[in-house]
Motif scaffolding. Sequence first.
Motif, PDB file in Angstrom:
ATOM      1  N   LEU A  58     -93.214  -3.108 -94.157  1.00  0.00           N
ATOM      2  CA  LEU A  58     -91.990  -3.681 -94.508  1.00  0.00           C
ATOM      3  C   LEU A  58     -91.611  -4.902 -95.161  1.00  0.00           C
ATOM      4  O   LEU A  58     -91.891  -5.913 -94.174  1.00  0.00           O
ATOM      5  N   ALA A  59     -90.861  -5.286 -95.971  1.00  0.00           N
ATOM      6  CA  ALA A  59     -90.769  -6.698 -96.797  1.00  0.00           C
ATOM      7  C   ALA A  59     -89.864  -7.653 -95.311  1.00  0.00           C
ATOM      8  O   ALA A  59     -90.006  -8.404 -95.215  1.00  0.00           O
ATOM      9  N   ASN A  60     -88.927  -6.634 -94.739  1.00  0.00           N
ATOM     10  CA  ASN A  60     -88.415  -7.295 -93.578  1.00  0.00           C
ATOM     11  C   ASN A  60     -89.203  -7.450 -92.588  1.00  0.00           C
ATOM     12  O   ASN A  60     -88.716  -7.850 -91.058  1.00  0.00           O
ATOM     13  N   TYR A  81     -83.777   1.930 -94.046  1.00  0.00           N
ATOM     14  CA  TYR A  81     -84.036   0.783 -94.924  1.00  0.00           C
ATOM     15  C   TYR A  81     -83.918   1.131 -96.216  1.00  0.00           C
ATOM     16  O   TYR A  81     -85.530   0.870 -97.292  1.00  0.00           O
ATOM     17  N   ASN A  94     -83.284  -0.256 -98.729  1.00  0.00           N
ATOM     18  CA  ASN A  94     -83.373  -1.700 -99.866  1.00  0.00           C
ATOM     19  C   ASN A  94     -84.063  -2.885 -99.420  1.00  0.00           C
ATOM     20  O   ASN A  94     -84.464  -3.164-100.197  1.00  0.00           O
ATOM     21  N   GLU A  95     -85.184  -2.157 -98.805  1.00  0.00           N
ATOM     22  CA  GLU A  95     -85.975  -3.067 -98.239  1.00  0.00           C
ATOM     23  C   GLU A  95     -87.733  -2.192 -98.490  1.00  0.00           C
ATOM     24  O   GLU A  95     -87.824  -0.994 -99.200  1.00  0.00           O
ATOM     25  N   GLU A  96     -87.871  -3.560 -99.635  1.00  0.00           N
ATOM     26  CA  GLU A  96     -89.807  -2.804 -99.891  1.00  0.00           C
ATOM     27  C   GLU A  96     -90.655  -2.815 -98.982  1.00  0.00           C
ATOM     28  O   GLU A  96     -90.389  -3.063 -97.526  1.00  0.00           O
ATOM     29  N   GLN A 104     -89.312   0.043-106.354  1.00  0.00           N
ATOM     30  CA  GLN A 104     -88.921  -1.448-105.941  1.00  0.00           C
ATOM     31  C   GLN A 104     -90.277  -1.945-107.103  1.00  0.00           C
ATOM     32  O   GLN A 104     -89.776  -3.632-107.195  1.00  0.00           O
TER      33      GLN A 104
END
Length: 155
Positions: free
Chosen positions: A47-49, A81, A83-85, A121
């Motif tokens: 994930l982007a995070n 998650y 809102n995570e890309e 996304q």
Amino acid sequence: MELNLERFENPEELPQDAQDLLLAAVEAREAAYAPYSNFHVGAALLLANGKIIKGNNQENAAYPSGLCAERTAVYYAGANYPNEEIVMMAISAKAKAKETAVPIPPCGACRQALAEYEVKQARPIAVYFRGGSGPILKSSSVENLLPLLFTQKFL
């Protein structure tokens, strides 16, 4: 339309983040519940995070009530998650009774599910896939693996 894939002969040729993700996919594969097909699949998402989400195939005697590794991982990510890309996915698949030394891509249903998140996304999801051994293939996007996407624009 043309399918564009990169080929890597071994994991050491991959960027470090992809190596780590492939290792996570192998770990997930080893924990798969596949007593009927004896075909174990593991998937890992970055994930982007920075979080890595793992999934594996889960079978059930009441076919087709099971779920593929890729969808297990992507739906967990979407639920926890939202809102995570998703930056990339790695998949490792291995048959218990025979060698699987060729790259094994996601099934059609999983490609469609992944495409939904890629469209949502508005950013490509790189997909690395491998058998139990042998070379690794990389697609720079899900759309590359599933051209002529069916999306919400048709609904």
